[in-house]
Design a protein around this motif. Structure first.
Motif, PDB file in Angstrom:
ATOM      1  N   ALA A   1      59.151  45.010  -4.651  1.00  0.00           N
ATOM      2  CA  ALA A   1      57.895  45.603  -4.063  1.00  0.00           C
ATOM      3  C   ALA A   1      58.223  47.014  -3.556  1.00  0.00           C
ATOM      4  N   LEU A   2      59.267  47.098  -2.803  1.00  0.00           N
ATOM      5  CA  LEU A   2      59.702  48.256  -2.010  1.00  0.00           C
ATOM      6  C   LEU A   2      59.694  49.209  -3.160  1.00  0.00           C
ATOM      7  N   GLY A   3      60.338  48.858  -4.215  1.00  0.00           N
ATOM      8  CA  GLY A   3      60.677  49.944  -5.130  1.00  0.00           C
ATOM      9  C   GLY A   3      59.589  50.279  -6.093  1.00  0.00           C
TER      10      GLY A   3
ATOM     11  N   ARG B   1      44.646  31.171   4.586  1.00  0.00           N
ATOM     12  CA  ARG B   1      45.289  29.936   4.348  1.00  0.00           C
ATOM     13  C   ARG B   1      45.072  29.606   2.964  1.00  0.00           C
ATOM     14  N   LYS B   2      45.936  29.004   2.134  1.00  0.00           N
ATOM     15  CA  LYS B   2      45.524  28.474   0.828  1.00  0.00           C
ATOM     16  C   LYS B   2      46.319  27.288   0.591  1.00  0.00           C
ATOM     17  N   GLY B   3      45.336  26.380  -0.164  1.00  0.00           N
ATOM     18  CA  GLY B   3      45.975  24.975  -0.777  1.00  0.00           C
ATOM     19  C   GLY B   3      46.165  24.108   0.306  1.00  0.00           C
ATOM     20  N   PHE B   4      46.355  22.889   0.003  1.00  0.00           N
ATOM     21  CA  PHE B   4      46.676  21.663   0.634  1.00  0.00           C
ATOM     22  C   PHE B   4      47.611  21.961   1.881  1.00  0.00           C
ATOM     23  N   LEU B   5      46.866  21.687   3.118  1.00  0.00           N
ATOM     24  CA  LEU B   5      47.691  21.830   4.378  1.00  0.00           C
ATOM     25  C   LEU B   5      48.346  23.356   4.483  1.00  0.00           C
ATOM     26  N   GLY B   6      47.945  24.290   3.729  1.00  0.00           N
ATOM     27  CA  GLY B   6      48.549  25.602   3.780  1.00  0.00           C
ATOM     28  C   GLY B   6      49.570  25.713   2.968  1.00  0.00           C
ATOM     29  N   PHE B   7      49.982  24.976   2.046  1.00  0.00           N
ATOM     30  CA  PHE B   7      51.213  25.212   1.185  1.00  0.00           C
ATOM     31  C   PHE B   7      50.991  25.977  -0.092  1.00  0.00           C
ATOM     32  N   GLY B   8      49.739  26.697  -0.314  1.00  0.00           N
ATOM     33  CA  GLY B   8      49.511  27.151  -1.545  1.00  0.00           C
ATOM     34  C   GLY B   8      50.321  28.479  -2.042  1.00  0.00           C
ATOM     35  N   TYR B   9      50.490  29.198  -0.806  1.00  0.00           N
ATOM     36  CA  TYR B   9      51.699  30.459  -1.158  1.00  0.00           C
ATOM     37  C   TYR B   9      52.863  29.890  -1.697  1.00  0.00           C
ATOM     38  N   LEU B  10      53.574  29.129  -0.827  1.00  0.00           N
ATOM     39  CA  LEU B  10      54.706  28.360  -1.177  1.00  0.00           C
ATOM     40  C   LEU B  10      54.852  27.855  -2.448  1.00  0.00           C
ATOM     41  N   LEU B  11      53.938  27.039  -3.067  1.00  0.00           N
ATOM     42  CA  LEU B  11      53.832  26.504  -4.240  1.00  0.00           C
ATOM     43  C   LEU B  11      53.504  27.698  -5.312  1.00  0.00           C
ATOM     44  N   GLU B  12      52.866  28.427  -5.184  1.00  0.00           N
ATOM     45  CA  GLU B  12      52.543  29.820  -5.882  1.00  0.00           C
ATOM     46  C   GLU B  12      53.805  30.468  -6.408  1.00  0.00           C
ATOM     47  N   GLY B  13      54.668  30.618  -5.201  1.00  0.00           N
ATOM     48  CA  GLY B  13      55.809  31.404  -5.245  1.00  0.00           C
ATOM     49  C   GLY B  13      56.712  30.610  -6.189  1.00  0.00           C
ATOM     50  N   LEU B  14      56.957  29.337  -6.060  1.00  0.00           N
ATOM     51  CA  LEU B  14      57.746  28.513  -6.607  1.00  0.00           C
ATOM     52  C   LEU B  14      57.526  28.431  -8.056  1.00  0.00           C
ATOM     53  N   ALA B  15      56.346  28.447  -8.450  1.00  0.00           N
ATOM     54  CA  ALA B  15      55.906  28.532  -9.823  1.00  0.00           C
ATOM     55  C   ALA B  15      56.146  29.734 -10.528  1.00  0.00           C
ATOM     56  N   ALA B  16      55.873  31.080  -9.774  1.00  0.00           N
ATOM     57  CA  ALA B  16      56.305  32.198 -10.381  1.00  0.00           C
ATOM     58  C   ALA B  16      57.776  32.319 -10.555  1.00  0.00           C
ATOM     59  N   SER B  17      58.620  31.706  -9.684  1.00  0.00           N
ATOM     60  CA  SER B  17      60.006  31.975  -9.846  1.00  0.00           C
ATOM     61  C   SER B  17      60.414  31.228 -11.186  1.00  0.00           C
ATOM     62  N   ARG B  18      59.861  29.983 -11.493  1.00  0.00           N
ATOM     63  CA  ARG B  18      59.960  29.094 -12.600  1.00  0.00           C
ATOM     64  C   ARG B  18      59.713  30.035 -14.054  1.00  0.00           C
ATOM     65  N   ASP B  19      58.757  30.650 -13.645  1.00  0.00           N
ATOM     66  CA  ASP B  19      58.297  31.574 -14.861  1.00  0.00           C
ATOM     67  C   ASP B  19      58.873  32.946 -15.015  1.00  0.00           C
ATOM     68  N   ASP B  20      59.862  33.160 -14.078  1.00  0.00           N
ATOM     69  CA  ASP B  20      60.590  34.427 -13.873  1.00  0.00           C
ATOM     70  C   ASP B  20      59.695  35.634 -13.883  1.00  0.00           C
ATOM     71  N   ARG B  21      58.722  35.489 -12.991  1.00  0.00           N
ATOM     72  CA  ARG B  21      58.057  36.492 -12.394  1.00  0.00           C
ATOM     73  C   ARG B  21      57.688  36.650 -10.780  1.00  0.00           C
ATOM     74  N   HIS B  22      58.515  36.058 -10.020  1.00  0.00           N
ATOM     75  CA  HIS B  22      58.448  35.953  -8.651  1.00  0.00           C
ATOM     76  C   HIS B  22      58.290  37.318  -8.085  1.00  0.00           C
ATOM     77  N   ALA B  23      59.056  38.466  -8.489  1.00  0.00           N
ATOM     78  CA  ALA B  23      59.134  39.706  -7.969  1.00  0.00           C
ATOM     79  C   ALA B  23      57.582  40.244  -8.264  1.00  0.00           C
ATOM     80  N   HIS B  24      57.019  39.940  -9.428  1.00  0.00           N
ATOM     81  CA  HIS B  24      55.777  40.826  -9.839  1.00  0.00           C
ATOM     82  C   HIS B  24      54.853  39.802  -8.967  1.00  0.00           C
ATOM     83  N   HIS B  25      54.952  38.576  -8.830  1.00  0.00           N
ATOM     84  CA  HIS B  25      54.048  37.834  -7.851  1.00  0.00           C
ATOM     85  C   HIS B  25      53.862  38.485  -6.345  1.00  0.00           C
ATOM     86  N   VAL B  26      54.837  38.825  -5.879  1.00  0.00           N
ATOM     87  CA  VAL B  26      54.717  39.485  -4.676  1.00  0.00           C
ATOM     88  C   VAL B  26      53.730  40.552  -4.710  1.00  0.00           C
TER      89      VAL B  26
END
Length: 529
Positions: free
Chosen positions: A431-433, A38-63
């Motif tokens: 990630a599958l590809g 579990r990561k971040g405040f109340l466990g929201f860490g992965y969700l917030l990291e994913g949103l930040a990666a999406s804003r930086d056009d790198r969500h696919a790499h982030h996964v």
């Protein structure tokens, strides 16, 4: 005391549910899958990291990074805790096959996803579940028979508008450097609006207009801005979906304004069709009166205005965005791999000959069957592009009942995993590809030849660009046909494509607005043949 009682009851309920799940997992012979901490405040860490990666056009790499750094490259199914719920992420073809096909009765698209999309698209084939989805598919599927979508003359008319838009950038033998991606979105929108409603919005060339009949008491459709409203609405859907059940936290006024504008566009044609009946085609047709128009066909069996609006908007979004994104990615990679361009162009010219100026008619010899059956390298290029830049970046389902995944549990990851009812699973297609154990050590290399070398065998559940199983996209043949036809015509007209992005080796940006498009555009120069 009242609040203490509520908290105590909630905690006891969660403990009891956890105990029951553990007992059921033991009964079924299941082992737990690896869990990321579990990561971040109340466990929201992965969700917030994913949103930040999406804003930086790198969500696919982030996964992929999250998989590999948290648990290791050999782990392909994980449990991710986020605040008060857990979800599963799997890039395992065996589990994907179970979810999409062999155990599909235990899974459906989540209600959260459907609720996020419905304000824009309404109830339709891509936003519904259960019996309503089955009814939607039964309504839409017959209209996508090969003889219906094989209207190359329609594609050709809009290819000429594409050529005219490119010609505006001509300077000598080459074009100037420009972004061709918006032109593909215009082309796909123009094709789909004509196929759906009998009238093209002509976003590629607004000077080409067909005057529509007036409808007393109803304002005409907004022809100029429909593409913009769709893009802004889809961006809102993307964020709402990412936030899962917390989407209510988002401001929604602008989102619903764009949704209303998209609805209004479709409603005008629906109303015209319902008022005119079978004479609808006579009202707006500028070409052959017997051509395929989805709204006209649907209205023969369903007269509900909201249903017709919703079903056509579902198809409009899918048909426009997947094709346009795929075209953009193909040219993006061809510009960076000139040997692939040359090899594919040789196949095109060998089959269909060079470009011939004249009227916008389908060149002799180009047919759906020849594109499908006689162009192995075109198929390889399309497949390789979908592997390295999947236009659908993420698929998801939710378990309708207690069920299992075939593997991912235990120390070796080869034991079944128990999945309680209501658990969401995410399927990251990028990630599958990018799994080297499936695709080879050169997995990050753009190499269409891998599809020739393998005999085209990698078309199982390790390759699901259009989903799989009962909910596999019914429009994938249309998307492939449109894409191949437009690439053929471009290669007849132009003999070179050059990468014009600055810097030339800039990282690939995956920009998600439901579909995955290039976040830096498709910056190219084209040389006339």
């Amino acid at each position: 005391m009242f609040f203490v009682h509520i908290i105590t009851t909630s905690l006891y309920s969660k403990w009891e549910q956890k105990r029951r799940n553990e007992q059921e997992a033991d009964r079924r012979g299941c082992k737990p899958a690896p869990r990321v901490p579990r990561k971040g405040f109340l466990g929201f860490g992965y969700l917030l990291e994913g949103l930040a990666a999406s804003r930086d056009d790198r969500h696919a790499h982030h996964v992929i990074e999250a998989f590999d750094t948290e648990l290791g490259k050999d782990v392909h199914t994980v449990v991710v805790p986020i605040f008060d719920y857990e979800l599963i992420v799997s890039r395992d073809p065996v589990n994907i096959q179970a979810v999409l096909a062999t155990q599909s009765a235990d899974w459906d698209v989540s209600e959260h996803r459907a609720d996020s999309m419905r304000p824009l698209f309404g109830h339709g084939i891509f936003t519904s579940r259960g019996e309503y989805w089955k009814a939607s598919r039964a309504l839409i599927r017959p209209q996508f028979a090969t003889e219906q979508i094989n209207d190359l003359a329609l594609f050709e008319r809009h290819v000429w508008h594409l050529f005219a838009a490119i010609d505006k950038r001509k300077t000598g033998a080459w074009t100037i450097a420009f972004d061709i991606q918006p032109l593909f979105y215009n082309l796909a929108l123009d094709v789909m609006t004509e196929m759906l409603y009998g009238y093209s919005v002509h976003s590629q060339d607004p000077s080409v207009r067909v005057e529509l009949p007036t409808l007393p008491g109803l304002e005409g459709p907004d022809r100029e801005n429909i593409g913009m409203h769709m893009d802004e609405g889809k961006a809102g859907v993307e964020t709402r979906s990412a936030l899962w059940k917390y989407r209510w936290l988002l401001p929604s006024r602008e989102f619903f304004r764009h949704c209303a504008a998209v609805h209004k566009y479709a409603e005008w044609f629906v109303e015209l069709r319902l008022r005119r009946g079978n004479s609808y085609m006579d009202e707006i047709s500028t070409h052959q009166a017997d051509r395929f128009v989805l709204l006209h066909e649907l209205a023969k069996v369903n007269q509900d205005a909201v249903e017709l609006r919703s079903q056509t908007l579902n198809v409009l979004s899918a048909g426009r965005d997947t094709t346009a994104a795929l075209l953009g990615w193909i040219v993006y990679f061809l510009a960076r791999h000139p040997s692939v361009w040359e090899k594919l162009r040789a196949e095109v010219l060998d089959l269909f000959g060079p470009y011939e100026p004249g009227d916008p008619t389908v060149p002799t010899g180009i047919t759906f069957r020849r594109i499908r059956d006689a162009m192995p390298y075109m198929t390889a290029v399309v497949n390789e592009t979908l592997r390295v830049a999947p236009v659908v970046p993420l698929n998801e389902r939710v378990s309708l009942c207690d069920t299992t995944l075939p593997r991912g549990g235990g120390p070796q990851g080869d034991q079944p995993v128990f999945v309680s009812a209501g658990t969401q699973i995410l399927i990251p297609t990028y990630a599958l590809g990018m799994r080297p154990d499936i695709w080879g050590d050169d997995v990050r290399e753009y190499r269409p030849e891998r599809w020739i070398d393998s005999g085209g065998n990698k078309t199982g559940f390790e390759f699901v660009p259009f989903g799989g199983g009962v909910r596999q996209c019914i429009g994938q043949q249309l998307a492939r046909l449109k894409t191949a036809y437009i690439i053929i015509r471009l290669m007849q007209r132009f003999d070179r494509v050059a990468n014009a992005e600055v810097p030339a080796d800039a990282r690939t940006r995956f920009h998600h607005t439901i579909e995955n498009r290039s976040g830096s555009g498709v910056q190219v120069r084209l040389r006339y043949a």
